[in-house]
Design a protein around this motif. Structure first.
Motif, mmCIF file in Angstrom:
data_model
loop_
_atom_site.group_PDB
_atom_site.id
_atom_site.type_symbol
_atom_site.label_atom_id
_atom_site.label_comp_id
_atom_site.label_asym_id
_atom_site.label_seq_id
_atom_site.Cartn_x
_atom_site.Cartn_y
_atom_site.Cartn_z
ATOM 1 N N VAL A 175 -6.057 0.970 -0.505
ATOM 2 C CA VAL A 175 -5.328 0.247 -1.546
ATOM 3 C C VAL A 175 -5.838 -1.184 -1.598
ATOM 4 O O VAL A 175 -6.057 -1.826 -0.559
ATOM 5 C CB VAL A 175 -3.810 0.278 -1.272
ATOM 6 N N ASP A 210 -4.527 -1.694 4.572
ATOM 7 C CA ASP A 210 -4.786 -1.132 3.251
ATOM 8 C C ASP A 210 -5.102 0.363 3.284
ATOM 9 O O ASP A 210 -5.332 0.976 2.242
ATOM 10 C CB ASP A 210 -5.928 -1.890 2.558
ATOM 11 N N PRO A 262 0.811 -1.218 0.000
ATOM 12 C CA PRO A 262 0.000 0.000 0.000
ATOM 13 C C PRO A 262 0.848 1.273 0.000
ATOM 14 O O PRO A 262 0.545 2.225 -0.730
ATOM 15 C CB PRO A 262 -0.838 -0.128 1.275
#
Length: 149
Positions: free
Chosen positions: A105, A77, A5
């Motif tokens: 992400v 994420d 990420p």
């Protein structure tokens, strides 16, 4: 190989800094949603092509643009990125705009991009011709993300 990420967000911002709008698809999912939070969810953009159109409204016509890297914090994420941008207009005006950006992400690409910045700072520093140009900008990118985010 899928990037982390943090790598995806840094890659996206290198692409923004280069104003390489054609390369947004390298870093954004096909369903990525971009929102300038100060202007609201009803004026979001979705997908790399429309997000590039949206971002280019502000940046493409500048004489110079620079992203100043800052603090990047990741939690799984979710990636938060504090940075600033120097905008230089073709008529010579320059100002620095602080940002806090929130990303999500998925599979090595950004799937959500929310920018937080001071709307008044742009209105107080941008030349009148630039502000007026917004009224005739391409709005084919408009996506209403209300209820989605």
């Amino acid at each position: 190989m899928t990037c982390s990420p943090e790598e995806a967000v840094r890659g996206l911002w290198r692409t923004v800094a280069a104003r390489d709008f054609d390369a947004f698809g390298d870093w954004l999912t096909d369903d990525c949603v971009y929102v300038d939070m100060p202007v609201g969810l009803a004026l979001a953009a979705r997908g790399p092509v429309d997000i590039a159109k949206r971002v280019s409204i502000g940046l493409a016509g500048l004489a110079a643009y620079e992203n100043h890297d800052g603090l990047l914090v990741a939690d799984g994420d979710a990636v938060m990125y504090e940075h600033s941008e120097t905008w230089t207009f073709t008529s010579g005006e320059t100002f620095v705009l602080p940002f806090a950006t929130v990303h999500r992400v998925r599979d090595g690409k950004v799937s959500l991009w929310k920018d937080y910045w001071d709307f008044g700072a742009i209105m107080n520093h941008a030349p009148a011709w630039w502000v007026e140009s917004l009224a005739s900008a391409d709005t084919s990118w408009v996506y209403d993300a209300t209820g989605l985010i």
